[in-house]
Design an enzyme around this catalytic site. Structure first.
Site, PDB file in Angstrom:
ATOM      1  N   GLY A 280       0.770  -1.223   0.012  1.00 51.78           N
ATOM      2  CA  GLY A 280       0.116   0.163  -0.134  1.00 51.78           C
ATOM      3  C   GLY A 280       0.645   1.270   0.034  1.00 51.78           C
ATOM      4  N   SER A 281       0.463   2.272   0.488  1.00 50.38           N
ATOM      5  CA  SER A 281       1.166   3.584   0.531  1.00 50.38           C
ATOM      6  C   SER A 281       1.955   3.650   1.577  1.00 50.38           C
ATOM      7  CB  SER A 281      -0.062   4.692   0.476  1.00 50.38           C
ATOM      8  OG  SER A 281      -0.596   4.727   1.761  1.00 50.38           O
TER       9      SER A 281
ATOM     10  N   GLY B 150       2.070   2.036   5.174  1.00 53.96           N
ATOM     11  CA  GLY B 150       3.123   1.349   5.697  1.00 53.96           C
ATOM     12  C   GLY B 150       3.993   1.790   6.876  1.00 53.96           C
TER      13      GLY B 150
ATOM     14  N   GLU C 165       5.568  -3.405   1.075  1.00 51.66           N
ATOM     15  CA  GLU C 165       5.882  -3.108  -0.608  1.00 51.66           C
ATOM     16  C   GLU C 165       4.859  -1.593  -0.570  1.00 51.66           C
ATOM     17  OE1 GLU C 165       7.484  -4.529  -2.650  1.00 51.66           O
ATOM     18  OE2 GLU C 165       8.227  -6.481  -1.614  1.00 51.66           O
TER      19      GLU C 165
ATOM     20  N   CYS D 270       2.246   0.095  -8.959  1.00 49.86           N
ATOM     21  CA  CYS D 270       3.292   0.810  -8.013  1.00 49.86           C
ATOM     22  C   CYS D 270       4.571   1.342  -9.064  1.00 49.86           C
ATOM     23  CB  CYS D 270       3.770   0.095  -6.642  1.00 49.86           C
ATOM     24  SG  CYS D 270       3.867  -1.739  -7.426  1.00 49.86           S
TER      25      CYS D 270
END
Ligand code: NAD
Length: 473
Positions: free
Chosen positions: A216-217, A221, A238, A272
């Site tokens: 995610g963002s 994170g 990630e 991403c």
């Protein structure tokens, strides 16, 4: 409405939320909102299932192969559901089920070798890898099926059990594959709960979770990392990227531009590791901008179910608001829209593919992750300076170099600070190749044997062959 899976059965739906079709901007389904108690039940079930699951490696391999076949057999339904909840065209939605099928099959066959560290008259010392226990997995909306199996396949193969939560924007395809896999996996091995960010926090805080695997963002994170640190949970994070592409002065513009464009606009820019800013030598600047603008204006944007459509809507309202906001701000500050620049005047979250020129570092559209169909093009005079600017960010997910000379490209690619640096391509991933971010783009990697090891703890088994008792060596 697909249901949550807890302990191998449908969990009762105690609350629900709307799922919006981004092609219309209106709700088309509802999804269950997990209660904290249900999250607890999912972890209890996973903890109960763990000892037997971790004990039988051949059984796990067989079940992963069966799971792979079951997902493949339901590809059309899963892909259709994914397309409706995310706005993906058939092309981009069709990319995900094969990831699930391929990753499950790859990890079913992958070995987790033991290492003999010492074997002599005094001792036998072996290094083994043990599953961590229950894994909490959290996924974003941009690739809900594929990214879930980056986690599920290695986590289950290593002997862990899982509680997974998808994004509240795209819960349905995940809930549905949970229902399909109920028929194959023993109860409690894979539990699926759904809901918003709060439900994600409950997963991260749960004392039975021994690892959190989060995609995610960067901001979320960071919060996950801090929370997981309380009881030393392992993490794989990630996170976001702001990948630079550097075009070298030796390129044939017409040859590279289609690849450059689709390396930025794949899935409407919503992945991403896509190109999110392009550095171009000043001599070629106008040619590259014009050629990219040409591809952008000829790209067909529309209803994702129409086979002629190349790009559907942006996946949700906050995301189109974010991307249009970044573009508006850039244009207000003197940048120009070489193509696009506006949302489409129709229901749903459609936006013109946008190429922004006459823009420099220091502008939010360049410095931040836009994650949508808008690409800034920045001129450079000196290649070393372009490399410094590409690296001058907290992000470090991917980067690429575009050149007629692949050897030269590879030398520059090594200088770029990112988990993966490509030459004449971007975002090329596979099950055997590790993928992860440097700096704020993440911690750890997914995929390949490294992605499997990430779901284990090292354990040394030391057998003393000398006199029983303390050993000097
Ligand atoms: P997001 O961080 O808002 O949400 C991701 C998931 O985390 C959702 O399920 C959400 O409900 C949950 N969540 C949010 N806050 C949480 C918290 N504090 N604790 C626990 N869970 C929480 O991200 P998004 O908008 O869904 O996805 C887009 C972002 O994901 C982009 O930044 C993109 O770059 C990143 N991403 C990274 C990768 C990668 O592999 N590096 C892949 C895809 C997407």
């Amino acid at each position: 409405m697909p249901t949550q899976t807890i302990n191998g059965v449908a969990a009762p739906t105690l609350g629900e939320f709307d799922v919006i079709n981004p092609a219309t901007g209106t709700p088309f389904a509802t999804a269950p909102e997990a209660t904290r108690e249900q999250v607890g039940q999912a972890f209890q079930a996973a903890a109960q299932a763990f000892p037997a699951w971790c004990d039988d490696e051949d059984f796990r391999r067989a079940k992963l192969r069966e799971a792979s076949a079951a997902i493949a057999a339901n590809a059309d339904e899963l892909t259709g559901l994914l397309s409706r909840e995310s706005g993906k065209t058939a092309q981009f939605a069709g990319f995900e089920v094969p990831v699930a099928v391929g990753w499950l099959a790859y990890y079913a066959d992958l070995d987790l070798p033991r290492e003999l560290l010492r074997d002599d008259e005094t001792a036998r010392v072996e290094l083994i890898r043990r599953p961590v226990g229950v894994v909490g997995a959290i996924t974003p909306w941009n690739m809900p099926i594929g990214l879930a199996f980056f986690k599920i396949a290695p986590a289950l193969r290593a002997g862990n059990t899982v509680v997974l939560k998808p994004s509240p924007f795209t819960p349905l395809s995940t809930l549905r594959f949970g229902e399909i896999l109920r028929e194959i996996l023993p109860p409690g091995v894979l539990n699926i709960v759904s809901g918003g960010d709060q439900v994600g926090q409950w997963l991260v805080e749960h004392p039975l979770a021994r690892k959190i695997s989060f995609t995610g963002s960067v901001d979320a994170g960071r919060s996950v990392n801090i929370s997981a640190a309380n009881d030393f949970k392992r993490v794989t994070l990630e996170l976001g990227g702001n990948d630079a592409a550097i075009v070298l002065d030796d390129v044939d513009v017409a040859q590279i531009v289609p690849g450059l464009f689709w390396s930025a606009f794949f899935n409407n820019g919503q992945a991403c590791a896509l190109i999110k800013r392009v550095y171009v030598p000043r001599r070629l600047y106008t040619d590259v901008v014009d050629a990219l603008a040409g591809v952008a204006t000829s790209t067909v944007v529309g209803d994702p179910t129409d086979p002629a459509t190349q790009l559907g809507p942006v996946a949700n309202l906050p995301q189109i608001q974010r991307v249009t906001g970044l573009v508006d701000k850039a244009l207000e500050n003197g940048a120009t829209a070489a193509a696009g620049g506006r949302p489409l005047d129709r229901p749903g979250y459609f936006m013109e593919p946008t190429i922004v020129a006459d823009i420099a570092d220091g502008t939010p559209l360049v410095d931040e992750e836009q994650f949508g169909p808008a690409l800034p093009i920045i001129a450079y005079d000196d290649l070393d300076d372009a490399v410094t600017r590409a690296n001058g960010t907290d992000f470090g997910l991917g980067a690429s170099v575009w050149t007629a000379d692949p050897g030269r490209g590879a030398r520059i690619a090594e200088k770029l600070q990112a988990g993966t640096t490509w030459v004449n391509t971007h975002a090329s991933l596979g099950p055997t190749v590790p993928f992860g971010g440097r700096k704020h783009s993440g911690l750890g990697v997914e995929n390949g044997p490294w992605g499997l090891e990430a779901y284990t703890d090292l354990q040394v088994v030391h057998v003393n062959r000398g006199t029983p008792g303390p050993s000097a060596g």
